[in-house]
Scaffold this active site. Structure first.
Site, PDB file in Angstrom:
ATOM      1  N   GLY A  72      11.658  -5.133  -2.161  1.00  0.00           N
ATOM      2  CA  GLY A  72      10.529  -4.666  -1.816  1.00  0.00           C
ATOM      3  C   GLY A  72       9.643  -4.323  -2.675  1.00  0.00           C
ATOM      4  O   GLY A  72       9.821  -4.511  -3.921  1.00  0.00           O
ATOM      5  N   GLY A 130       6.553  -3.108  -2.129  1.00  0.00           N
ATOM      6  CA  GLY A 130       5.219  -2.910  -1.743  1.00  0.00           C
ATOM      7  C   GLY A 130       4.791  -2.353  -2.587  1.00  0.00           C
ATOM      8  O   GLY A 130       4.136  -3.338  -3.852  1.00  0.00           O
ATOM      9  N   LYS A 179      11.008  -8.571   2.923  1.00  0.00           N
ATOM     10  CA  LYS A 179      11.307  -9.123   4.723  1.00  0.00           C
ATOM     11  C   LYS A 179      10.221 -10.215   4.545  1.00  0.00           C
ATOM     12  O   LYS A 179      10.574 -10.544   5.379  1.00  0.00           O
ATOM     13  CB  LYS A 179      11.028  -7.891   4.853  1.00  0.00           C
ATOM     14  CG  LYS A 179      11.694  -7.761   6.369  1.00  0.00           C
ATOM     15  CD  LYS A 179      11.430  -5.988   6.600  1.00  0.00           C
ATOM     16  CE  LYS A 179      11.769  -6.088   7.810  1.00  0.00           C
ATOM     17  NZ  LYS A 179      11.859  -4.611   8.560  1.00  0.00           N
ATOM     18  N   GLU A 206      -7.482   9.525   8.747  1.00  0.00           N
ATOM     19  CA  GLU A 206      -8.101   7.972   8.589  1.00  0.00           C
ATOM     20  C   GLU A 206      -7.606   7.080   9.974  1.00  0.00           C
ATOM     21  O   GLU A 206      -8.433   6.746  10.545  1.00  0.00           O
ATOM     22  CB  GLU A 206      -7.148   7.834   7.238  1.00  0.00           C
ATOM     23  CG  GLU A 206      -7.365   7.872   6.316  1.00  0.00           C
ATOM     24  CD  GLU A 206      -7.412   7.470   5.302  1.00  0.00           C
ATOM     25  OE1 GLU A 206      -6.199   6.285   4.967  1.00  0.00           O
ATOM     26  OE2 GLU A 206      -8.204   7.298   3.931  1.00  0.00           O
ATOM     27  N   ALA A 221       0.688   5.647  -2.567  1.00  0.00           N
ATOM     28  CA  ALA A 221       0.413   4.531  -2.830  1.00  0.00           C
ATOM     29  C   ALA A 221       0.440   4.315  -5.012  1.00  0.00           C
ATOM     30  O   ALA A 221       0.937   4.071  -5.590  1.00  0.00           O
ATOM     31  CB  ALA A 221      -0.639   3.482  -2.411  1.00  0.00           C
ATOM     32  N   GLN A 222      -0.741   5.437  -4.878  1.00  0.00           N
ATOM     33  CA  GLN A 222      -0.526   5.999  -6.011  1.00  0.00           C
ATOM     34  C   GLN A 222       0.686   5.968  -7.489  1.00  0.00           C
ATOM     35  O   GLN A 222       0.490   5.813  -8.102  1.00  0.00           O
ATOM     36  CB  GLN A 222      -1.776   7.407  -6.439  1.00  0.00           C
ATOM     37  CG  GLN A 222      -2.903   6.857  -7.553  1.00  0.00           C
ATOM     38  CD  GLN A 222      -4.045   8.280  -7.845  1.00  0.00           C
ATOM     39  OE1 GLN A 222      -3.969   8.974  -8.384  1.00  0.00           O
ATOM     40  NE2 GLN A 222      -3.560   9.158  -7.041  1.00  0.00           N
TER      41      GLN A 222
END
Lengths: 396, 396
Positions: A11, A13, A39, A170, A313-314
């Site tokens: 991954g 990300g 991917k 958001e 994410a942090q």
């Protein structure tokens, strides 16, 4: 013949790419073979996807080619989909091959959690990838075009967002900004368009102070968003949602943002998991599998009072850096370092020029918070790609 | 009290808008009351619709606000949909009212002729209006987005155009130009996209010399269009077309350009019609209803050897001008003038920078023909809106 340890990262990300970038910086020549598997041939910023999904941003703005981030002399990149993780056999089965490893980093990201709500899996759309948000954007535009051919179907112009957490808020903010433009483009009366935000919990944005959540709701309501708070979705159908209070909202577009769970591959691999997330030790390693590190949405890290940190994410970025540190230490036979999450704060955007946030203990609202959001994005781009990436991706 | 004759014009397409514009020029103060009725508050250029349909042009480029074309002190404009024409009672029933008239101009335009092919009405898309081409553009984009979520469904990337006449060829040329851009935007391998042009007749572009039709087919084939000439569509389904030779082409997108017939309202009004077209006299009046003029796709005008002229923009424009002349003559008790079609030629575009044409007896191919096409467009814009409209709409 020297055999160097093989590290495989699954991954690219936030967690995976940060692990790779830090390893590339720290590892000396021939200290390890590192292979990054993903991917797609690009890294994308999940926290930006609400913009291309609404059509207020471009999908390319939210992704970076992996070859721009890693040094291919130091790290191998394999574009493939993981099919199975064989942790004990130290083997990864890909859809078109296999990889063996000495150390594994599982950074496969999360999946939508649908809580078993009937129909949600089949009939809702999720803000989860570049492909999915491009689809959402096109799907929304398509409803405007469909409505013009079937003007009796004003339900095509009702857009339901399930979940008033971070992503739901958001996205609703962006879509509310986008709707007037779509109305203009397709000659649609803006009064006919409905944007309904449905939340089962007692409040929007549960992670924020009530004062900030209220501010966010006021901003969105002013932009035309209708809230249904404390109302669960009982069923999702092809033509809308049925709510717990019995009401039916007719809509061809349900965007589900109500929850994240870990990747199913992790469960299938036999790790001990809670909603697809592996409870890792202080060094980010899976229990009884000390050669397997788990970072990001697939990992479960607890903070004060043993409460799990929400998957952000942090968190993933900090885990990636810590994971790389511990991998290097393991290879060199040095002591690993305990992972400690250091929350810098959170900022949620509410569409153009509006946001709310708590950064380093201080609350922000409106324009200042929006600037803060930009700074956070800038900081991340700088961390992974330096000044050139900042200049290419940033819209200030 | 003076009663001035009331003229009602139904439709603001090529024929209707030209009738209105000419009347506005010719009629003196208080000579007649003129009312123009149209479904939309804009006039659109049907011959341009293949571009916004493919996404190579903007829909706004193909339309002009009616209030920019007519002088509202001289002509009333009613935005409404005609429900019924009562020719003998001299009454028009609108969806939200009614209008009486002394003279009527029927300029309602055509409809797609599906020749009774099963499923074509329900499952095909037609290049017939601003709304329909915006839908086609979105539908095509949507298929690219859908394919990325369901990569096993490469049939989403097959686009079928039924009919290789003027519109089919022009649309295929534009779409062929557009496909590489869509592939880039959605990360789709261009090799997977198929554009199939199916024609029942023995040749493409039957109105053109074989040499020009061959040239057109070569240009399009080079852009990736597959031709099936002399092959009828036997059935259209939601998931593709079945051809007369038994072959099935799987596709979620069938654009039907295979024929035009007159508006059904004209049949329902009791006029004598052939495929919805009213055979008019030499002065463009309906038989036995000399106060009703019919122009454009709803009219049938025969040329040499009593052969009907194909319904084109050029014909409608000339009819509009002639109709206005004869209306003014009728009001003033002067002699009407026989309508004579003067064919200036035809140019078919084949996408960017390519076209074929016969203009004033001379054949053109390639870039020169493309320039000729622009000149024809320019001439029309100038005729209806003068220099300001040319400057606003023209992309040279």
């Amino acid at each position: 013949m020297i055999t160097v340890p093989k590290i495989v990262i699954l991954g690219a990300g936030y967690g995976g790419i940060m692990t790779a970038i830090k390893l590339q910086k720290e590892l000396g020549y021939n200290e390890a073979n590192v292979t990054l598997v993903n991917k797609h041939d690009y890294h994308y910023m999940t926290t930006h996807l609400h913009m291309p999904a609404a059509g207020t941003g471009n999908a390319d703005q939210a992704r970076v080619s992996i070859t721009r981030l890693i040094d291919e002399f130091k790290i191998d990149f394999v574009k493939s989909t993981v099919v199975q993780i064989k942790a004990n056999e130290r083997k990864i089965i890909l859809e078109d091959g296999s990889l063996s490893f000495d150390y594994l980093v599982v950074a496969l990201g999360g999946e939508a959690e649908t809580f078993g709500i009937p129909g949600l899996q089949q009939h809702s759309l999720r803000i989860r990838s570049i492909n999915s948000v491009r689809f959402i954007r096109e799907h929304i535009r398509y409803q405007f075009a469909r409505y013009k051919l079937e003007p009796e179907r004003s339900d095509y112009l009702t857009f339901v967002v399930g979940g008033a957490g971070f992503t739901g808020i958001e996205f609703a903010g962006e879509l509310a900004d986008r709707i007037p433009k779509l109305c203009k483009q397709f000659d649609v009366d803006p009064k006919l368009v409905k944007l309904v935000l449905i939340e089962a919990g007692p409040t929007a944005l549960p992670g924020f102070a009530p004062e900030l959540a209220d501010y966010a709701m006021k901003v969105l309501a002013h932009k035309g968003v209708t809230f249904k708070i404390g109302t669960a979705i009982r069923e999702c159908r092809a033509d809308g949602v049925v709510l717990a209070d019995g009401e039916t909202v007719k809509s061809a577009t349900v965007i589900w943002t109500g929850g994240i769970r870990g990747n199913r591959l992790v469960e299938q691999a036999g790790f001990e998991t809670v909603r697809g997330r592996v409870k890792v030790d202080a060094f980010l390693r899976a229990q009884e599998k000390e050669h397997v590190y788990v970072v990001g949405d697939c990992s479960l890290v607890t903070g004060p009072q043993d409460k799990p940190y929400p998957p952000t994410a942090q968190l993933a970025i900090q885990q990636g850096a810590a994971c790389a540190f511990n991998l290097v230490a393991a290879i060199r036979g040095e002591a690993p370092r305990e992972f400690k999450f250091s929350g810098k704060g959170v900022v949620a955007s509410l569409g153009k020029g509006e946001a709310i946030g708590i950064v380093l203990g201080k609350t922000y609202k409106g324009g200042k918070a929006a600037v803060m959001k930009k700074l956070i994005d800038l900081r991340y781009l700088y961390a992974i790609g330096g000044i050139p990436l900042v200049l290419r991706k940033m819209r200030l």
